[in-house]
Design a protein around this motif. Sequence first.
Motif, PDB file in Angstrom:
ATOM      1  N   LEU A  66       9.603  12.930   7.562  1.00 40.14           N
ATOM      2  CA  LEU A  66       9.405  12.016   8.686  1.00 40.14           C
ATOM      3  C   LEU A  66       9.177  10.585   8.222  1.00 40.14           C
ATOM      4  O   LEU A  66       9.691   9.635   8.817  1.00 40.14           O
ATOM      5  CB  LEU A  66       8.231  12.481   9.542  1.00 40.14           C
ATOM      6  N   LEU A  67       8.396  10.418   7.158  1.00 43.69           N
ATOM      7  CA  LEU A  67       8.154   9.072   6.625  1.00 43.69           C
ATOM      8  C   LEU A  67       9.431   8.454   6.074  1.00 43.69           C
ATOM      9  O   LEU A  67       9.692   7.255   6.276  1.00 43.69           O
ATOM     10  CB  LEU A  67       7.072   9.125   5.544  1.00 43.69           C
ATOM     11  N   VAL A  68      10.249   9.252   5.394  1.00 48.37           N
ATOM     12  CA  VAL A  68      11.531   8.751   4.885  1.00 48.37           C
ATOM     13  C   VAL A  68      12.445   8.380   6.045  1.00 48.37           C
ATOM     14  O   VAL A  68      13.144   7.361   6.009  1.00 48.37           O
ATOM     15  CB  VAL A  68      12.193   9.802   3.960  1.00 48.37           C
ATOM     16  N   ASP A  69      12.431   9.178   7.111  1.00 51.88           N
ATOM     17  CA  ASP A  69      13.250   8.886   8.281  1.00 51.88           C
ATOM     18  C   ASP A  69      12.811   7.588   8.942  1.00 51.88           C
ATOM     19  O   ASP A  69      13.634   6.778   9.353  1.00 51.88           O
ATOM     20  CB  ASP A  69      13.164  10.045   9.264  1.00 51.88           C
ATOM     21  N   ARG A  70      11.510   7.390   9.048  1.00 48.61           N
ATOM     22  CA  ARG A  70      11.002   6.146   9.633  1.00 48.61           C
ATOM     23  C   ARG A  70      11.362   4.934   8.788  1.00 48.61           C
ATOM     24  O   ARG A  70      11.652   3.866   9.313  1.00 48.61           O
ATOM     25  CB  ARG A  70       9.485   6.201   9.811  1.00 48.61           C
ATOM     26  N   SER A  71      11.328   5.084   7.474  1.00 48.06           N
ATOM     27  CA  SER A  71      11.659   3.945   6.616  1.00 48.06           C
ATOM     28  C   SER A  71      13.148   3.644   6.624  1.00 48.06           C
ATOM     29  O   SER A  71      13.549   2.521   6.326  1.00 48.06           O
ATOM     30  CB  SER A  71      11.179   4.202   5.186  1.00 48.06           C
ATOM     31  N   GLY A 105       2.773  23.393   1.788  1.00 46.56           N
ATOM     32  CA  GLY A 105       3.930  22.704   1.214  1.00 46.56           C
ATOM     33  C   GLY A 105       4.999  22.385   2.240  1.00 46.56           C
ATOM     34  O   GLY A 105       5.593  21.299   2.210  1.00 46.56           O
ATOM     35  N   VAL A 106       5.248  23.313   3.157  1.00 51.14           N
ATOM     36  CA  VAL A 106       6.223  23.055   4.219  1.00 51.14           C
ATOM     37  C   VAL A 106       5.747  21.907   5.103  1.00 51.14           C
ATOM     38  O   VAL A 106       6.529  21.025   5.476  1.00 51.14           O
ATOM     39  CB  VAL A 106       6.471  24.337   5.043  1.00 51.14           C
ATOM     40  N   THR A 107       4.457  21.892   5.402  1.00 50.79           N
ATOM     41  CA  THR A 107       3.898  20.818   6.222  1.00 50.79           C
ATOM     42  C   THR A 107       4.004  19.475   5.514  1.00 50.79           C
ATOM     43  O   THR A 107       4.426  18.479   6.113  1.00 50.79           O
ATOM     44  CB  THR A 107       2.431  21.116   6.571  1.00 50.79           C
ATOM     45  N   ILE A 108       3.632  19.435   4.256  1.00 57.70           N
ATOM     46  CA  ILE A 108       3.711  18.185   3.490  1.00 57.70           C
ATOM     47  C   ILE A 108       5.163  17.726   3.367  1.00 57.70           C
ATOM     48  O   ILE A 108       5.472  16.534   3.497  1.00 57.70           O
ATOM     49  CB  ILE A 108       3.066  18.356   2.098  1.00 57.70           C
ATOM     50  N   GLY A 109       6.085  18.646   3.121  1.00 56.51           N
ATOM     51  CA  GLY A 109       7.504  18.294   3.036  1.00 56.51           C
ATOM     52  C   GLY A 109       8.032  17.716   4.332  1.00 56.51           C
ATOM     53  O   GLY A 109       8.805  16.751   4.329  1.00 56.51           O
ATOM     54  N   VAL A 117      27.475   1.189  18.397  1.00 57.50           N
ATOM     55  CA  VAL A 117      26.676   2.358  18.045  1.00 57.50           C
ATOM     56  C   VAL A 117      25.819   2.019  16.836  1.00 57.50           C
ATOM     57  O   VAL A 117      26.178   1.188  16.016  1.00 57.50           O
ATOM     58  CB  VAL A 117      27.556   3.598  17.753  1.00 57.50           C
ATOM     59  N   ARG A 118      24.695   2.694  16.750  1.00 57.93           N
ATOM     60  CA  ARG A 118      23.772   2.464  15.641  1.00 57.93           C
ATOM     61  C   ARG A 118      23.939   3.583  14.620  1.00 57.93           C
ATOM     62  O   ARG A 118      23.849   4.754  14.961  1.00 57.93           O
ATOM     63  CB  ARG A 118      22.354   2.451  16.173  1.00 57.93           C
ATOM     64  N   ILE A 119      24.170   3.204  13.377  1.00 56.12           N
ATOM     65  CA  ILE A 119      24.364   4.166  12.294  1.00 56.12           C
ATOM     66  C   ILE A 119      23.151   4.097  11.387  1.00 56.12           C
ATOM     67  O   ILE A 119      22.740   3.026  10.947  1.00 56.12           O
ATOM     68  CB  ILE A 119      25.646   3.851  11.499  1.00 56.12           C
ATOM     69  N   GLN A 120      22.594   5.285  11.125  1.00 57.59           N
ATOM     70  CA  GLN A 120      21.385   5.366  10.306  1.00 57.59           C
ATOM     71  C   GLN A 120      21.426   6.657   9.508  1.00 57.59           C
ATOM     72  O   GLN A 120      21.782   7.697  10.028  1.00 57.59           O
ATOM     73  CB  GLN A 120      20.181   5.344  11.243  1.00 57.59           C
ATOM     74  N   ARG A 121      21.063   6.567   8.252  1.00 59.28           N
ATOM     75  CA  ARG A 121      20.969   7.774   7.423  1.00 59.28           C
ATOM     76  C   ARG A 121      19.664   8.482   7.745  1.00 59.28           C
ATOM     77  O   ARG A 121      18.644   7.850   7.953  1.00 59.28           O
ATOM     78  CB  ARG A 121      21.019   7.409   5.951  1.00 59.28           C
ATOM     79  N   SER A 122      19.711   9.794   7.775  1.00 60.67           N
ATOM     80  CA  SER A 122      18.490  10.546   8.020  1.00 60.67           C
ATOM     81  C   SER A 122      18.373  11.664   6.985  1.00 60.67           C
ATOM     82  O   SER A 122      19.375  12.185   6.502  1.00 60.67           O
ATOM     83  CB  SER A 122      18.488  11.136   9.431  1.00 60.67           C
ATOM     84  N   PRO A 123      17.150  11.998   6.625  1.00 62.61           N
ATOM     85  CA  PRO A 123      16.956  13.031   5.599  1.00 62.61           C
ATOM     86  C   PRO A 123      17.240  14.424   6.143  1.00 62.61           C
ATOM     87  O   PRO A 123      17.205  14.656   7.355  1.00 62.61           O
ATOM     88  CB  PRO A 123      15.484  12.881   5.223  1.00 62.61           C
ATOM     89  N   ARG A 124      17.499  15.341   5.242  1.00 62.05           N
ATOM     90  CA  ARG A 124      17.659  16.753   5.597  1.00 62.05           C
ATOM     91  C   ARG A 124      16.269  17.379   5.587  1.00 62.05           C
ATOM     92  O   ARG A 124      15.677  17.602   4.531  1.00 62.05           O
ATOM     93  CB  ARG A 124      18.563  17.461   4.594  1.00 62.05           C
ATOM     94  N   TYR A 125      15.746  17.633   6.768  1.00 64.19           N
ATOM     95  CA  TYR A 125      14.367  18.108   6.895  1.00 64.19           C
ATOM     96  C   TYR A 125      14.162  19.449   6.197  1.00 64.19           C
ATOM     97  O   TYR A 125      13.139  19.668   5.564  1.00 64.19           O
ATOM     98  CB  TYR A 125      13.971  18.218   8.367  1.00 64.19           C
TER      99      TYR A 125
END
Length: 127
Positions: free
Chosen positions: A78-83, A69-73, A16-24
């Motif tokens: 998404l960028l943090v998730d991709r990185s 602000g919600v859109t920018i957040g 399985v692949r383990i990856q941290r993801s941000p809290r959107y």
Amino acid sequence: MSDNPEEHGTVTESSVRIQRSPRYFRFMLAGAILFAIIALILTFAFPANPTYDRGAVFGFLLAVGVAFGVTIGAVIALLVDRSSIRKARTVVADRLTVLAEKPEGTVADGEPAAIDEASESRKSIEN
């Protein structure tokens, strides 16, 4: 697995692949709060307009700022998730499936009752 002779268990391994993801939601909330503060600063940074009072100006800037602000957040999340894909790792996980038969041998649909403990293991890994 218990000592019950009517239970049969199998263990299968899978990777399985383990990856941290941000809290959107947190990123979007932070963006909304930041742009609400910016709207408040912009309301009082310029001289008062005789046509509109400061409350109307703040309300307009707040509505536009929070949406922005919600859109920018969300985009930043998404960028943090991709990185975080680069830091993902693959591990081997055991999946334990226990088949427990009722005293009469089967359940209503004719299949043995299955108890799957993989979701319990997944919850402990995620936390």
